[in-house]
Design a protein around this motif. Structure first.
Motif: not given
Length: 359
Positions: A205-227
Motif C-alpha cells: 500500500s505504501v508503494s502504491r501511493m508512490v506510484r499514484i503520486g508519480r503519475i499525478l505529479d507528472s507533466d502529462a495531460s489530465a486525460n493521460a493521467k486518467h488513462e
C-alpha cells in the motif's frame, strides 16, 4: 529500497489522492520534516514484509485525534519516537519495522520520519489500504488481532501505555487520551509479528501511493493521467461535473466520528445528469441520476479537470468543476464482515459486489 526526495513528494501526492486531501497542511508539514532530515544524508527505507524475519516485531504508527480536525498544537517532531520507545520498553522487544496506521492522508507519512529518527525501515503495508475515521476499522480487526498494547504521546510531551486488546475499546481510550492531551495522540499500536502482518495486512500500500503520486505529479495531460491511473491502479473516472449546491445536514454524526454530514449536488452539463455526493469525513456515496455508482469502502476522490491535480473538500464550492473518480479498496473490505465494519450496511446494500473477491 531507499526512497528519494522525489519519492517522498510522490508519496505525499498519492496520500492526498487517497484521502481526498483531507489534511493537506499536515501532509505538507510532514513532508517538509522528512525532506529536511534527508538533507543530512538520511533516507527512508521501504521494505516489503517478506524481507523481515517472520518473527520480527512490527507496529503501526499514526495520529489519532479527538474526533475533530487535527489541532493547532503542532508536533515537536519526537512524539512518535517517544511512543515507539515506550512500547518497546513495555514489551521488552525491539520493533524492527514501522507501518502506517492508514495508507492515505498524513498518517501514511508518519513512519518515514519516525523510521529515520529511530533507524528503522518502513514496512510496505498497512491495516486499511485507504483511510477510515476509526482506528478499529482495520483488516486486523477482521482477522481478530488485538490493537494493543499501545503507547500514546501528546503534543506537550505527556505519554501513556495502555494494556488493551479489543480494538473498539482501544478506540475509546485513545480518543479520550487525545482530548486530554490537547487534540491528538501520536500512537504506536497493533504490535505483531511480520508473519501476522503478511497474513492479514494490506500489502504494497505504501508503494502504491508512490506510484499514484508519480503519475499525478507528472507533466502529462489530465486525460493521460486518467488513462495511466486506469491501467496502473484500476481508477475509473465516473463523471466531470460542476458543483451546484452544498448543504450541511442536521442528522447527527455517528458517535466517535468527527464532523456533521453534508450533501453536495453537482451537474454534468453536457447531458444534464444529476450527481450527488454524501460526505462524512470522507466521500461516502456517489450517485448519478439517483443510481449509486460508488459506496464506501470504494475510494471516491476528486481531481481538477485542467491538469489532474488532487482536489480537496475545500474545492466543493458552487460553480467549480471537478472530475469524480473511484478506485477499489482492498479486497478484505468487500467481504460481508468487511462491509459491516467499514460503513453502515444500508449503504453497502446499494451496490452489487461486481465480482470483487478478497485478495
Amino acid at each position: 529500497m531507499r526512497l528519494s526526495a522525489e519519492d517522498v513528494k510522490h508519496l505525499r501526492t498519492g496520500a492526498l489522492f487517497l484521502a481526498c486531501a483531507a489534511d493537506p497542511e499536515w501532509c505538507e508539514e510532514q513532508q517538509d520534516r522528512i525532506l529536511a532530515r534527508m538533507e543530512g544524508g538520511a533516507a527512508p527505507e521501504l521494505l516489503g514484509v517478506e524481507e523481515f524475519d517472520e518473527d520480527a516485531l512490527v507496529a503501526a504508527v499514526g495520529f489519532v485525534n479527538n474526533g475533530l480536525p487535527l489541532s493547532e498544537l503542532r508536533p515537536a517532531g519526537d512524539e512518535f519516537v517517544s511512543s515507539v520507545e515506550l512500547l518497546e520498553r513495555e514489551l521488552g522487544r525491539r520493533i524492527e519495522g514501522l507501518f502506517p496506521l492508514a495508507a492515505a492522508n498524513v498518517n501514511s507519512m508518519v513512519p518515514l520520519l519516525t523510521g529515520m529518527q529511530l533507524g528503522r525501515p518502513v514496512v510496505d503495508a498497512d491495516p486499511m489500504g485507504r483511510v477510515f475515521p476509526l482506528l478499529f476499522q482495520s483488516v486486523f480487526t477482521l482477522a481478530g488481532l488485538p490493537a494493543g498494547p499501545l503507547a500514546a504521546t501528546g503534543p506537550v510531551g505527556e505519554s501513556a501505555f495502555l494494556r488493551v486488546r479489543d480494538p473498539r475499546r482501544a478506540e475509546r481510550l485513545v480518543r479520550a487520551l487525545a482530548e486530554e492531551f490537547g487534540g491528538w495522540s501520536a500512537t504506536a499500536l497493533y504490535p505483531m509479528t511480520a508473519r501476522d502482518l503478511a497474513r492479514t495486512g494490506v500489502l504494497g500500500s505504501v508503494s502504491r501511493m508512490v506510484r499514484i503520486g508519480r503519475i499525478l505529479d507528472s507533466d502529462a495531460s489530465a486525460n493521460a493521467k486518467h488513462e495511466q491511473l486506469r491501467r496502473s491502479e484500476g481508477v475509473r473516472r465516473i463523471i466531470r461535473a460542476r458543483v451546484a449546491d452544498v448543504a450541511g445536514l442536521s442528522r447527527p454524526a455517528p458517535a466517535g466520528e468527527p464532523d456533521h454530514p453534508s450533501s453536495v449536488v453537482l451537474i454534468e452539463e453536457s447531458q444534464g445528469r444529476f450527481v450527488q455526493l454524501e460526505i462524512q469525513n470522507e466521500l461516502l456515496l456517489l450517485m448519478v441520476d439517483g443510481t449509486p455508482e460508488a459506496v464506501i469502502p470504494d475510494i471516491i476522490t476528486m481531481l481538477h479537470p485542467d491538469d489532474g491535480r488532487v482536489a480537496s473538500l475545500d474545492d466543493l464550492w458552487v460553480g467549480n468543476t471537478l472530475d469524480l473518480v473511484v478506485l477499489p479498496a482492498a479486497g478484505q473490505w468487500y467481504t460481508p464482515e468487511g462491509r459491516r465494519l467499514a460503513a453502515p450496511e444500508t449503504l453497502h446494500s446499494l451496490l452489487p459486489d461486481r465480482g470483487r473477491a478478497p485478495r
